[in-house]
Design a protein around this motif. Sequence first.
Motif, PDB file in Angstrom:
ATOM      1  N   GLU A 173      11.913  59.010  70.606  1.00 26.28           N
ATOM      2  CA  GLU A 173      13.228  59.325  70.139  1.00 26.28           C
ATOM      3  C   GLU A 173      14.465  58.579  70.131  1.00 26.28           C
ATOM      4  OE1 GLU A 173      13.506  64.044  70.108  1.00 26.28           O
ATOM      5  OE2 GLU A 173      12.478  63.869  71.806  1.00 26.28           O
ATOM      6  N   ARG A 174      15.321  58.621  69.127  1.00 30.17           N
ATOM      7  CA  ARG A 174      16.302  57.586  69.014  1.00 30.17           C
ATOM      8  C   ARG A 174      15.989  56.149  69.259  1.00 30.17           C
ATOM      9  NH1 ARG A 174      17.589  61.720  72.556  1.00 30.17           N
ATOM     10  NH2 ARG A 174      17.671  60.355  74.184  1.00 30.17           N
ATOM     11  N   PRO A 175      15.183  55.742  68.371  1.00 30.11           N
ATOM     12  CA  PRO A 175      14.619  54.508  68.936  1.00 30.11           C
ATOM     13  C   PRO A 175      15.763  53.338  68.838  1.00 30.11           C
ATOM     14  CG  PRO A 175      14.212  55.094  66.445  1.00 30.11           C
ATOM     15  CD  PRO A 175      14.857  56.300  67.116  1.00 30.11           C
ATOM     16  N   ASP A 176      15.542  52.424  69.708  1.00 23.67           N
ATOM     17  CA  ASP A 176      16.269  51.121  69.810  1.00 23.67           C
ATOM     18  C   ASP A 176      15.406  50.211  70.411  1.00 23.67           C
ATOM     19  OD1 ASP A 176      16.280  51.799  72.536  1.00 23.67           O
ATOM     20  OD2 ASP A 176      18.428  52.314  72.434  1.00 23.67           O
ATOM     21  N   ALA A 177      15.871  48.965  70.575  1.00 22.93           N
ATOM     22  CA  ALA A 177      15.019  47.764  71.166  1.00 22.93           C
ATOM     23  C   ALA A 177      14.536  48.196  72.620  1.00 22.93           C
ATOM     24  CB  ALA A 177      15.568  46.477  71.241  1.00 22.93           C
ATOM     25  N   ALA A 178      15.330  48.573  73.362  1.00 22.53           N
ATOM     26  CA  ALA A 178      14.814  48.976  74.725  1.00 22.53           C
ATOM     27  C   ALA A 178      13.692  50.267  74.836  1.00 22.53           C
ATOM     28  CB  ALA A 178      16.024  49.462  75.683  1.00 22.53           C
ATOM     29  N   ARG A 179      13.989  51.354  74.009  1.00 22.49           N
ATOM     30  CA  ARG A 179      13.007  52.534  74.081  1.00 22.49           C
ATOM     31  C   ARG A 179      11.648  52.104  73.505  1.00 22.49           C
ATOM     32  NH1 ARG A 179      18.252  55.247  72.728  1.00 22.49           N
ATOM     33  NH2 ARG A 179      18.499  56.493  74.568  1.00 22.49           N
ATOM     34  N   ILE A 180      11.833  51.227  72.647  1.00 21.52           N
ATOM     35  CA  ILE A 180      10.662  50.894  71.740  1.00 21.52           C
ATOM     36  C   ILE A 180       9.750  49.798  72.779  1.00 21.52           C
ATOM     37  CG2 ILE A 180       9.663  49.294  69.978  1.00 21.52           C
ATOM     38  CD1 ILE A 180      11.443  50.417  68.028  1.00 21.52           C
ATOM     39  N   ALA A 181      10.559  48.948  73.423  1.00 25.45           N
ATOM     40  CA  ALA A 181       9.805  47.960  74.486  1.00 25.45           C
ATOM     41  C   ALA A 181       9.225  48.907  75.703  1.00 25.45           C
ATOM     42  CB  ALA A 181      10.973  46.896  74.819  1.00 25.45           C
ATOM     43  N   ASP A 182      10.097  49.674  76.165  1.00 25.32           N
ATOM     44  CA  ASP A 182       9.512  50.517  77.156  1.00 25.32           C
ATOM     45  C   ASP A 182       8.341  51.481  76.920  1.00 25.32           C
ATOM     46  OD1 ASP A 182      11.403  49.450  78.739  1.00 25.32           O
ATOM     47  OD2 ASP A 182      12.709  51.323  78.696  1.00 25.32           O
ATOM     48  N   PHE A 183       8.128  51.933  75.467  1.00 30.57           N
ATOM     49  CA  PHE A 183       6.905  52.674  75.172  1.00 30.57           C
ATOM     50  C   PHE A 183       5.812  51.775  74.785  1.00 30.57           C
ATOM     51  CE2 PHE A 183       4.577  54.409  71.526  1.00 30.57           C
ATOM     52  CZ  PHE A 183       4.540  55.790  71.695  1.00 30.57           C
ATOM     53  N   LEU A 184       6.167  50.623  74.309  1.00 33.92           N
ATOM     54  CA  LEU A 184       4.972  49.553  74.265  1.00 33.92           C
ATOM     55  C   LEU A 184       4.367  49.047  75.455  1.00 33.92           C
ATOM     56  CD1 LEU A 184       6.214  47.771  71.004  1.00 33.92           C
ATOM     57  CD2 LEU A 184       4.581  49.716  71.029  1.00 33.92           C
ATOM     58  N   ALA A 185       5.349  48.931  76.596  1.00 39.38           N
ATOM     59  CA  ALA A 185       4.833  48.296  77.642  1.00 39.38           C
ATOM     60  C   ALA A 185       4.132  49.327  78.471  1.00 39.38           C
ATOM     61  CB  ALA A 185       6.209  47.830  78.569  1.00 39.38           C
ATOM     62  N   ALA A 186       4.446  50.550  78.316  1.00 40.98           N
ATOM     63  CA  ALA A 186       3.568  51.820  78.871  1.00 40.98           C
ATOM     64  C   ALA A 186       2.170  51.898  78.445  1.00 40.98           C
ATOM     65  CB  ALA A 186       4.241  53.026  78.844  1.00 40.98           C
ATOM     66  N   LEU A 187       2.087  51.490  77.205  1.00 46.32           N
ATOM     67  CA  LEU A 187       0.638  51.745  76.852  1.00 46.32           C
ATOM     68  C   LEU A 187      -0.327  50.506  77.179  1.00 46.32           C
ATOM     69  CD1 LEU A 187       1.518  52.242  72.948  1.00 46.32           C
ATOM     70  CD2 LEU A 187       1.122  53.772  74.608  1.00 46.32           C
ATOM     71  N   GLY A 188       0.282  49.348  77.958  1.00 47.37           N
ATOM     72  CA  GLY A 188      -0.398  48.371  78.234  1.00 47.37           C
ATOM     73  C   GLY A 188      -0.715  47.225  77.433  1.00 47.37           C
ATOM     74  N   PRO A 189      -1.578  46.329  77.691  1.00 49.36           N
ATOM     75  CA  PRO A 189      -1.971  45.178  76.806  1.00 49.36           C
ATOM     76  C   PRO A 189      -2.843  45.774  75.719  1.00 49.36           C
ATOM     77  CG  PRO A 189      -3.142  44.840  79.010  1.00 49.36           C
ATOM     78  CD  PRO A 189      -1.991  46.002  79.005  1.00 49.36           C
TER      79      PRO A 189
END
Length: 346
Positions: free
Chosen positions: A330-346
């Motif tokens: 929600e309310r996407p920006d660079a930080a939120r997207i980076a955190d979301f992708l990092a939480a998914l792992g490699p």
Amino acid sequence: MSAVCALRWQGGALELLDQRLLPAQQLWLRCASAAEVADAIRDMVVRGAPAIGIAAAYGAVLAARAAYAGHGTGWRDVIVADLDLIAAARPTAVNLAWAVQRMAGCLAELAGDPEPALLAAARAIHDQDIAANHAMAAYGAALIEPGSRVLTHCNTGALATGGHGTALGVIRTAHAQGRIREVFVDETRPWLQGARLTAWELQQDGIPARLVVDGAAAWLFARLRPAWLIVGADRIAANGDTANKIGTYTAALAARAHGARVMVVAPLSTFDPATPDGSAIEVEERPAQELTCLAGQAIAPAGFAAWNPVFDVTPADLIDAIVCEHGVIERPDAARIADFLAALGP
């Protein structure tokens, strides 16, 4: 699940439902070589970012077959050219390059005839896309209040994916749950994917819908108050800027001006962390004839120039939610997207 199908592997070849002919004619085009797959992608026999990626994966299988048949153990020296040909067919949809890279990544581990292993990999991409569509549909539908009207742009259904759809998959699932009472469909010039394809898919599934011209978005939001604009994506930059069919940006501006929300629905393969923002996305431009002619008939003066970008980029600050198979940003920006992708792992 929609009964509509855009592509299938049958009889040792890729068969594509020719979307240039719908809804008047349902014709399957058989592709038996990587070059034929590349031509079909370029000529929009198959379109929609996920479906293009799946077609590319099967194209890699055909490339492997030809390379092995013609060169035996030297197949690795010739397959790269075919993969490059497929990857260059359309530049904006990141799923195309993603699929080719994934298939190319399999090559190092293969010995002997590469076709069986690559076919299994292509089928896995196809199956994973269908599963992702259903996961996205569940996440996206949960955001929609019961009884809502929505607007969608272009075609993001089973014709654009492995099956069910991205944005249209959300709409299908939300309608089945009683959350959507009516869908408005942009005609989507100049290829009329909304009028020809989305309208056809919705009609097949019995979902109440009405067609509107692309330029009606602002007036539609003002008068009939759709709660959401729900669209797909061909590339999502690291900051959430999103490339989609031309006209999406205009519709998003209209939605924001009238208090409606904007939902982008796309699989994880559409995210492109290497592209920092929308200014770095290559936007494909196509021939002027697509604008100056309609169904083979001239609608503009002979020789009149045209600017024909196929996509536009909607800034992240106009997007309320990006939905993928792993959840909602929600309310996407660079930080939120980076955190979301990092939480998914490699």
